[in-house]
Design a protein around this motif. Structure first.
Motif, PDB file in Angstrom:
ATOM      1  N   LEU A 129       0.824  -1.207   0.000  1.00  0.00           N
ATOM      2  CA  LEU A 129       0.000   0.000   0.000  1.00  0.00           C
ATOM      3  C   LEU A 129       0.859   1.259   0.000  1.00  0.00           C
ATOM      4  O   LEU A 129       0.392   2.329  -0.389  1.00  0.00           O
ATOM      5  CB  LEU A 129      -0.921   0.006   1.227  1.00  0.00           C
ATOM      6  N   ASN A 179     -14.738   2.847   1.778  1.00  0.00           N
ATOM      7  CA  ASN A 179     -13.547   3.526   2.306  1.00  0.00           C
ATOM      8  C   ASN A 179     -12.852   2.697   3.386  1.00  0.00           C
ATOM      9  O   ASN A 179     -12.054   3.224   4.153  1.00  0.00           O
ATOM     10  CB  ASN A 179     -13.890   4.937   2.812  1.00  0.00           C
ATOM     11  N   TYR A 180     -13.164   1.397   3.455  1.00  0.00           N
ATOM     12  CA  TYR A 180     -12.422   0.518   4.364  1.00  0.00           C
ATOM     13  C   TYR A 180     -12.218  -0.852   3.710  1.00  0.00           C
ATOM     14  O   TYR A 180     -12.962  -1.220   2.798  1.00  0.00           O
ATOM     15  CB  TYR A 180     -13.130   0.407   5.718  1.00  0.00           C
ATOM     16  N   PRO A 181     -11.215  -1.619   4.166  1.00  0.00           N
ATOM     17  CA  PRO A 181     -10.921  -2.921   3.565  1.00  0.00           C
ATOM     18  C   PRO A 181     -12.075  -3.905   3.735  1.00  0.00           C
ATOM     19  O   PRO A 181     -12.837  -3.827   4.699  1.00  0.00           O
ATOM     20  CB  PRO A 181      -9.701  -3.409   4.370  1.00  0.00           C
ATOM     21  N   ARG A 182     -12.178  -4.802   2.802  1.00  0.00           N
ATOM     22  CA  ARG A 182     -13.203  -5.850   2.872  1.00  0.00           C
ATOM     23  C   ARG A 182     -12.761  -7.055   2.044  1.00  0.00           C
ATOM     24  O   ARG A 182     -12.084  -6.910   1.049  1.00  0.00           O
ATOM     25  CB  ARG A 182     -14.526  -5.326   2.357  1.00  0.00           C
ATOM     26  N   SER A 217      -7.799   1.055   8.514  1.00  0.00           N
ATOM     27  CA  SER A 217      -8.437   1.724   7.366  1.00  0.00           C
ATOM     28  C   SER A 217      -7.900   3.147   7.301  1.00  0.00           C
ATOM     29  O   SER A 217      -6.757   3.384   7.658  1.00  0.00           O
ATOM     30  CB  SER A 217      -9.959   1.687   7.499  1.00  0.00           C
ATOM     31  N   LEU A 246     -14.675  -3.541  10.890  1.00  0.00           N
ATOM     32  CA  LEU A 246     -14.776  -2.323  10.094  1.00  0.00           C
ATOM     33  C   LEU A 246     -16.213  -2.100   9.608  1.00  0.00           C
ATOM     34  O   LEU A 246     -16.580  -0.964   9.275  1.00  0.00           O
ATOM     35  CB  LEU A 246     -13.834  -2.396   8.890  1.00  0.00           C
ATOM     36  N   PHE A 252     -10.955  -7.941   9.523  1.00  0.00           N
ATOM     37  CA  PHE A 252     -11.619  -6.758   8.971  1.00  0.00           C
ATOM     38  C   PHE A 252     -13.087  -6.648   9.386  1.00  0.00           C
ATOM     39  O   PHE A 252     -13.716  -5.630   9.130  1.00  0.00           O
ATOM     40  CB  PHE A 252     -11.542  -6.761   7.438  1.00  0.00           C
ATOM     41  N   LEU A 292      -7.744  -3.997   0.019  1.00  0.00           N
ATOM     42  CA  LEU A 292      -6.907  -3.695   1.192  1.00  0.00           C
ATOM     43  C   LEU A 292      -6.987  -2.249   1.653  1.00  0.00           C
ATOM     44  O   LEU A 292      -6.358  -1.869   2.639  1.00  0.00           O
ATOM     45  CB  LEU A 292      -5.452  -4.063   0.912  1.00  0.00           C
ATOM     46  N   SER A 293      -7.722  -1.403   0.932  1.00  0.00           N
ATOM     47  CA  SER A 293      -7.874  -0.013   1.406  1.00  0.00           C
ATOM     48  C   SER A 293      -9.166   0.544   0.820  1.00  0.00           C
ATOM     49  O   SER A 293     -10.111  -0.207   0.618  1.00  0.00           O
ATOM     50  CB  SER A 293      -6.655   0.825   0.999  1.00  0.00           C
ATOM     51  N   THR A 294      -9.224   1.827   0.577  1.00  0.00           N
ATOM     52  CA  THR A 294     -10.396   2.381  -0.101  1.00  0.00           C
ATOM     53  C   THR A 294     -10.442   1.812  -1.518  1.00  0.00           C
ATOM     54  O   THR A 294      -9.407   1.514  -2.109  1.00  0.00           O
ATOM     55  CB  THR A 294     -10.308   3.917  -0.178  1.00  0.00           C
ATOM     56  N   ASN A 320      -4.858   7.408   4.189  1.00  0.00           N
ATOM     57  CA  ASN A 320      -6.074   6.810   3.631  1.00  0.00           C
ATOM     58  C   ASN A 320      -5.889   5.329   3.307  1.00  0.00           C
ATOM     59  O   ASN A 320      -6.666   4.755   2.562  1.00  0.00           O
ATOM     60  CB  ASN A 320      -6.564   7.595   2.401  1.00  0.00           C
ATOM     61  N   TYR A 321      -4.838   4.712   3.869  1.00  0.00           N
ATOM     62  CA  TYR A 321      -4.695   3.261   3.724  1.00  0.00           C
ATOM     63  C   TYR A 321      -4.133   2.671   5.021  1.00  0.00           C
ATOM     64  O   TYR A 321      -3.517   3.381   5.821  1.00  0.00           O
ATOM     65  CB  TYR A 321      -3.812   2.906   2.515  1.00  0.00           C
ATOM     66  N   PRO A 322      -4.350   1.363   5.244  1.00  0.00           N
ATOM     67  CA  PRO A 322      -3.902   0.708   6.480  1.00  0.00           C
ATOM     68  C   PRO A 322      -2.386   0.738   6.640  1.00  0.00           C
ATOM     69  O   PRO A 322      -1.647   0.746   5.649  1.00  0.00           O
ATOM     70  CB  PRO A 322      -4.369  -0.743   6.302  1.00  0.00           C
TER      71      PRO A 322
END
Lengths: 226, 226
Positions: free
Chosen positions: A121, A186-189, B166, B121, B118, A165-167, B186-188
């Motif tokens: 990232l 706007n979050y990992p999933r 996140s 989140l 995750f 892994l991020s937005t 804006n990323y983990p």
């Protein structure tokens, strides 16, 4: 030139053929990160490059590394870059490798594993994401930047999960058992346990922003040892 | 009331005292998620609640669950919610528990582990994040929502890593070996291998947005088995 990096994760999660794979390396680069450099020595394999703060190593082990490894780079525990990020930057920017296979990145301390998962990232190394594979005895992880990509079936890996892994924007999965259309978050999933359609050897993903990990996995019977 | 949930992750990563812990449970809730329900049976422990799509179980195993477990809830593989998220929603919203300890969440298939990491989140269950602990043989993970929090030392866990899972704003770490001031991203990202100051049993973190996992960990010698 390709590269193979061994990190310091638990050895019992290594893929079964790791020693043979590394022994067969001829002109490609072998990298030991921190304790991974020592694991290489114990397998009788001399890394071309060793990196880390080496603070968990005994003096004689560090001496072996310093006396034998052609390129040794020290990291500082008080730092903006993790060892894994430094390793990525070094192999791609200094050694100009075409592909990197990483072993020893999973298991053990969860903060270590998450560093190894999240390292791509970092915007400086993110451009190299699609040239990196992370492999353990049960999983193969590939990474994808924004765009349209073909996810190809890998024999022996029945499961495929896709982790944002991020937005992410407009994430779509087409031609797989479970499809997805223009998912944004706007979050990992994780979109887990997807499948290739019968007779199909690939499906397509696309997204406008973000980093997606394709996680190929298989079951390992021996884990059920109550 | 507290709850203990056993998920389907590899049994060799369970904390050593898991069976005793679960056997000692009196008035608290025991939950088996998917294969975790079966693992409980094999330990001679009857869960109060079983959840999952149970698609990996044999017929007689599923029959045991359906005949013995007081509350069985089925999930659908084509779904917006993962089994783990459904479990969180059920124990907090239907059973109104005060704290949830999760076992069997780590190791094995990486897509499964990432789902379990995750899950908090998800905005619907995120308010319960601070009431959840995830425990395996080497790690204890606690979660924190935006605000100011005290991170207390845990005996037997020498390492403490803080993972922003996140986007995050103004993340600061104060009073630890490695401090951090107003980090936004804006990323983990993982801030690994921090330490409590000599003589100190706590430090402080604060942030304005995001979800932070505090990862306590220790070394396990047996992993080095070349």
């Amino acid at each position: 030139m390709k590269a193979y990096a061994l990190l310091g994760g638990p050895t019992n999660l290594w893929p079964k053929n790791i020693k043979q794979t590394l022994k067969n390396v001829q002109d490609d680069l072998i990298v030991g990160v921190d304790r991974g450099a020592l694991f290489l020595e114990e397998m009788g394999i001399l890394p071309d490059l060793a990196m880390g703060d080496f603070d968990s190593l005994q003096k004689n082990d560090l001496a072996w590394i310093e006396n034998s490894v052609p390129d040794v780079r020290y990291s500082n525990p008080v730092k903006d870059w993790t060892d894994s990020e430094l390793m990525l930057r070094t192999v791609f920017q200094d050694y100009h490798i075409d592909h990197l296979t990483i072993f020893g990145a999973t298991g053990g301390r969860l903060d270590h594993f998450l560093i190894n998962l999240f390292m791509l990232l970092n915007p400086v190394v993110r451009p190299y994401a699609e040239k990196v594979s992370l492999i353990d005895m049960q999983n193969v992880v590939c990474f994808f930047n924004a765009g349209k990509h073909v996810i190809s079936k890998r024999e022996d890996y029945p499961y495929i999960g896709l982790a944002s892994l991020s937005t992410i924007q407009d994430f779509s999965i087409q031609g797989a058992r479970y499809e997805l259309k223009n998912y944004s978050s706007n979050y990992p999933r994780v979109f887990s346990s997807n499948e290739f359609l019968p007779g199909s050897k690939a499906f397509e993903i696309s997204f406008k922003d973000g980093l997606v990990a394709a996680i190929y996995s298989k079951d390992i019977d021996r884990f059920h040892n109550l």
